[in-house]
Design a protein around this motif. Structure first.
Motif, PDB file in Angstrom:
ATOM      1  N   GLY A 174       0.832  -1.215   0.000  1.00 21.58           N
ATOM      2  CA  GLY A 174       0.000   0.000   0.000  1.00 21.58           C
ATOM      3  C   GLY A 174       0.855   1.248   0.000  1.00 21.58           C
ATOM      4  O   GLY A 174       0.513   2.266   0.603  1.00 21.58           O
ATOM      5  N   GLY A 192       1.551   3.311  -2.347  1.00 19.44           N
ATOM      6  CA  GLY A 192       1.285   4.293  -3.391  1.00 19.44           C
ATOM      7  C   GLY A 192       0.861   5.665  -2.900  1.00 19.44           C
ATOM      8  O   GLY A 192       0.966   6.650  -3.631  1.00 19.44           O
ATOM      9  N   GLY A 196      -0.781   8.007   0.917  1.00 18.74           N
ATOM     10  CA  GLY A 196      -1.184   7.983   2.324  1.00 18.74           C
ATOM     11  C   GLY A 196      -0.092   7.495   3.265  1.00 18.74           C
ATOM     12  O   GLY A 196       1.083   7.860   3.152  1.00 18.74           O
ATOM     13  N   ARG A 229      -1.500  -1.430  -6.344  1.00 14.08           N
ATOM     14  CA  ARG A 229      -1.911  -1.779  -7.712  1.00 14.08           C
ATOM     15  C   ARG A 229      -1.529  -0.704  -8.724  1.00 14.08           C
ATOM     16  O   ARG A 229      -1.208  -1.016  -9.859  1.00 14.08           O
ATOM     17  N   ASP A 270       1.246   5.795  -8.991  1.00 16.81           N
ATOM     18  CA  ASP A 270       1.342   6.201  -7.577  1.00 16.81           C
ATOM     19  C   ASP A 270       2.651   5.694  -6.962  1.00 16.81           C
ATOM     20  O   ASP A 270       3.324   6.402  -6.208  1.00 16.81           O
ATOM     21  N   ALA A 323       1.066  -4.859  -7.831  1.00 16.46           N
ATOM     22  CA  ALA A 323       0.372  -6.143  -7.667  1.00 16.46           C
ATOM     23  C   ALA A 323      -0.892  -5.916  -6.854  1.00 16.46           C
ATOM     24  O   ALA A 323      -0.972  -4.977  -6.062  1.00 16.46           O
ATOM     25  N   GLY A 379      -4.664  -1.453   2.791  1.00 19.68           N
ATOM     26  CA  GLY A 379      -5.955  -1.727   3.413  1.00 19.68           C
ATOM     27  C   GLY A 379      -6.992  -0.771   2.870  1.00 19.68           C
ATOM     28  O   GLY A 379      -6.679   0.183   2.153  1.00 19.68           O
ATOM     29  N   ALA A 401      -2.768  -1.490  11.445  1.00 19.25           N
ATOM     30  CA  ALA A 401      -4.142  -1.920  11.762  1.00 19.25           C
ATOM     31  C   ALA A 401      -5.008  -0.669  11.890  1.00 19.25           C
ATOM     32  O   ALA A 401      -5.152   0.082  10.927  1.00 19.25           O
ATOM     33  N   PRO A 418      -3.782   3.439  14.131  1.00 24.36           N
ATOM     34  CA  PRO A 418      -4.103   4.869  14.026  1.00 24.36           C
ATOM     35  C   PRO A 418      -5.583   5.163  14.229  1.00 24.36           C
ATOM     36  O   PRO A 418      -6.441   4.331  13.940  1.00 24.36           O
ATOM     37  N   VAL A 422      -6.565   9.449  10.096  1.00 28.02           N
ATOM     38  CA  VAL A 422      -5.325  10.025   9.573  1.00 28.02           C
ATOM     39  C   VAL A 422      -5.651  10.839   8.322  1.00 28.02           C
ATOM     40  O   VAL A 422      -6.562  10.480   7.556  1.00 28.02           O
ATOM     41  N   THR A 451      -5.403  11.265   5.038  1.00 29.11           N
ATOM     42  CA  THR A 451      -4.969  10.527   3.840  1.00 29.11           C
ATOM     43  C   THR A 451      -6.116  10.507   2.825  1.00 29.11           C
ATOM     44  O   THR A 451      -7.252  10.857   3.161  1.00 29.11           O
ATOM     45  N   PRO A 452      -5.846  10.006   1.605  1.00 28.00           N
ATOM     46  CA  PRO A 452      -6.928   9.866   0.624  1.00 28.00           C
ATOM     47  C   PRO A 452      -8.077   8.974   1.126  1.00 28.00           C
ATOM     48  O   PRO A 452      -9.246   9.216   0.802  1.00 28.00           O
TER      49      PRO A 452
HETATM   50  N1  LIG Z   1      -6.697   6.819   6.960  1.00 27.41           N
HETATM   51  C1  LIG Z   1      -7.070   6.496   8.165  1.00 27.41           C
HETATM   52  O1  LIG Z   1      -7.711   7.292   8.866  1.00 27.41           O
HETATM   53  C2  LIG Z   1      -6.698   5.164   8.757  1.00 27.41           C
HETATM   54  C3  LIG Z   1      -6.995   4.936  10.103  1.00 27.41           C
HETATM   55  C4  LIG Z   1      -6.659   3.724  10.676  1.00 27.41           C
HETATM   56  C5  LIG Z   1      -6.063   2.749   9.921  1.00 27.41           C
HETATM   57  N2  LIG Z   1      -5.791   2.978   8.605  1.00 27.41           N
HETATM   58  C6  LIG Z   1      -5.170   1.895   7.847  1.00 27.41           C
HETATM   59  O2  LIG Z   1      -3.948   2.347   7.310  1.00 27.41           O
HETATM   60  C7  LIG Z   1      -3.678   1.669   6.084  1.00 27.41           C
HETATM   61  C8  LIG Z   1      -3.372   2.695   5.007  1.00 27.41           C
HETATM   62  O3  LIG Z   1      -4.459   3.609   4.939  1.00 27.41           O
HETATM   63  P1  LIG Z   1      -4.409   4.973   4.103  1.00 27.41           P
HETATM   64  O4  LIG Z   1      -5.317   5.903   4.793  1.00 27.41           O
HETATM   65  O5  LIG Z   1      -3.013   5.358   3.812  1.00 27.41           O
HETATM   66  O6  LIG Z   1      -5.162   4.450   2.778  1.00 27.41           O
HETATM   67  P2  LIG Z   1      -5.097   4.966   1.261  1.00 27.41           P
HETATM   68  O7  LIG Z   1      -4.664   6.367   1.223  1.00 27.41           O
HETATM   69  O8  LIG Z   1      -6.399   4.585   0.646  1.00 27.41           O
HETATM   70  O9  LIG Z   1      -3.932   4.037   0.656  1.00 27.41           O
HETATM   71  C9  LIG Z   1      -4.122   2.643   0.619  1.00 27.41           C
HETATM   72  C10 LIG Z   1      -2.986   1.990  -0.140  1.00 27.41           C
HETATM   73  O10 LIG Z   1      -3.270   0.574  -0.205  1.00 27.41           O
HETATM   74  C11 LIG Z   1      -3.222   0.164  -1.568  1.00 27.41           C
HETATM   75  N3  LIG Z   1      -4.156  -0.933  -1.832  1.00 27.41           N
HETATM   76  C12 LIG Z   1      -5.503  -0.928  -1.665  1.00 27.41           C
HETATM   77  N4  LIG Z   1      -6.020  -2.095  -2.077  1.00 27.41           N
HETATM   78  C13 LIG Z   1      -4.980  -2.847  -2.524  1.00 27.41           C
HETATM   79  C14 LIG Z   1      -4.868  -4.133  -3.100  1.00 27.41           C
HETATM   80  N5  LIG Z   1      -5.942  -4.917  -3.315  1.00 27.41           N
HETATM   81  N6  LIG Z   1      -3.641  -4.603  -3.445  1.00 27.41           N
HETATM   82  C15 LIG Z   1      -2.544  -3.829  -3.246  1.00 27.41           C
HETATM   83  N7  LIG Z   1      -2.580  -2.597  -2.705  1.00 27.41           N
HETATM   84  C16 LIG Z   1      -3.792  -2.111  -2.361  1.00 27.41           C
HETATM   85  C17 LIG Z   1      -3.597   1.413  -2.360  1.00 27.41           C
HETATM   86  O11 LIG Z   1      -3.111   1.404  -3.685  1.00 27.41           O
HETATM   87  P3  LIG Z   1      -3.936   0.891  -4.961  1.00 27.41           P
HETATM   88  O12 LIG Z   1      -5.347   1.365  -4.819  1.00 27.41           O
HETATM   89  O13 LIG Z   1      -3.184   1.486  -6.110  1.00 27.41           O
HETATM   90  O14 LIG Z   1      -3.818  -0.598  -4.945  1.00 27.41           O
HETATM   91  C18 LIG Z   1      -2.868   2.495  -1.556  1.00 27.41           C
HETATM   92  O15 LIG Z   1      -1.513   2.562  -1.963  1.00 27.41           O
HETATM   93  C19 LIG Z   1      -4.901   0.784   5.808  1.00 27.41           C
HETATM   94  O16 LIG Z   1      -4.644  -0.528   6.250  1.00 27.41           O
HETATM   95  C20 LIG Z   1      -5.980   1.415   6.666  1.00 27.41           C
HETATM   96  O17 LIG Z   1      -6.985   0.497   7.055  1.00 27.41           O
HETATM   97  C21 LIG Z   1      -6.085   4.160   8.008  1.00 27.41           C
END
Ligand SMILES: NC(=O)c1ccc[n+]([C@@H]2O[C@H](COP(=O)([O-])OP(=O)(O)OC[C@H]3O[C@@H](n4cnc5c(N)ncnc54)[C@H](OP(=O)(O)O)[C@@H]3O)[C@@H](O)[C@H]2O)c1
Length: 247
Positions: free
Chosen positions: A6, A8, A10, A31, A35, A52, A82, A131, A175, A178, A180-181
């Protein structure tokens, strides 16, 4: 050498930059290739981009095959990829349920299974799963996401107990909301569903942290680094949530 899933955007991008700045060669996967290329540009040191779908077992094998061919064994795995979804329990479809478990629970398990043998053989390794506070508490309308994140914290705790004597640490970072996107998408969904403005919807999520603001990606990356850097930290779920969950 480190692998960040992940990577790419955030949190994953911030973690990749943090590990690169600390001197690790970093394998970047998600994927979207463009990014990942942007993340590679933002890293100080060598990177390898391997696009991937991490929910596909062949995709997992491809990622670790490519980085190990290039650089040898993985020292640090950050299983961060995630996604979330929101629905009432009775409106959560089988497909949505399975999608959450596949991405947030089974994919980290498969990545972990891939790197553990090499880590055990060398007597050292670091695994960190990103997580969520949803690994610790339940909130309404996020049952599938919460189940997947509780599950992954269980995986972390069991693996940590199993691998402690082998020199391999396994922890989670948990977290709150956050900046992020993914959170931008949540804000858009809240605005659409409630008729609030984007700013009002964002304020709702800011208030979830007692600090009154969203967590930054660098704050999460620092917590990941803490787990990587300290050999006595294992089996933990480190909350990075402005004090929301006191555990
Ligand atoms: N944002 C929050 O507030 C928050 C809070 C608590 C926990 N988290 C956790 O933190 C992690 C990162 O979150 P984020 O906020 O940075 O999310 P994000 O900005 O949506 O980024 C998610 C990343 O995961 C990749 N991804 C998604 N589905 C995938 C797949 N099937 N195969 C490979 N890569 C995949 C995405 O790239 P592609 O779409 O290009 O594959 C992207 O690079 C996640 O596990 C999320 O549950 C986030």
């Amino acid at each position: 050498m480190a692998v960040v899933t992940g990577a790419g955007r955030g949190i994953g991008r911030a973690v990749a930059r943090r590990l690169s700045a600390a001197g690790f060669r970093v394998g970047l996967t998600a994927r979207n290739r463009a990014d990942l290329a942007a993340t590679a540009d933002a890293c100080a040191g060598p990177t390898l981009v391997v696009p991937a779908d991490i929910t596909d077992p062949a995709g997992v094998a491809e990622v670790f095959g490519a980085v190990e061919d290039r650089w040898g064994r993985v020292d640090v795995l950050v299983a961060n990829a995630g996604a979330g979804m929101s629905a009432k329990v009775q409106e959560t479809s089988d497909e949505d349920w399975q999608r959450m478990l596949d991405l947030n629970l089974t994919a980290p398990f498969r990545c972990m299974r891939q790197v553990v043998p090499g880590m055990v053989e060398r007597g050292v390794g670091r695994i960190v799963v990103v997580a969520s506070v949803a690994a610790k508490v339940g909130e309404p309308y996020v049952a599938a996401y919460t189940a997947s994140k509780h599950g992954v914290l269980g995986l972390v705790r069991s693996a940590a107990a199993e691998l402690a004597r082998a020199g391999v640490t396994v922890s989670a970072v948990c977290p709150g909301y956050v900046d992020t996107p993914m959170t931008a998408e949540t804000i858009a969904n809240i605005a659409d569903r409630t008729g609030r403005s984007r700013d009002e919807a964002r304020a709702v999520l800011e208030r979830k942290q007692p600090t009154g603001r969203l967590v930054t990606v660098d704050e999460v990356a620092d917590a990941v680094w803490f787990c990587v850097n300290n050999p006595s930290v294992t089996g933990q779920g480190v909350d990075v949530d402005g004090g929301a969950v006191q555990s």
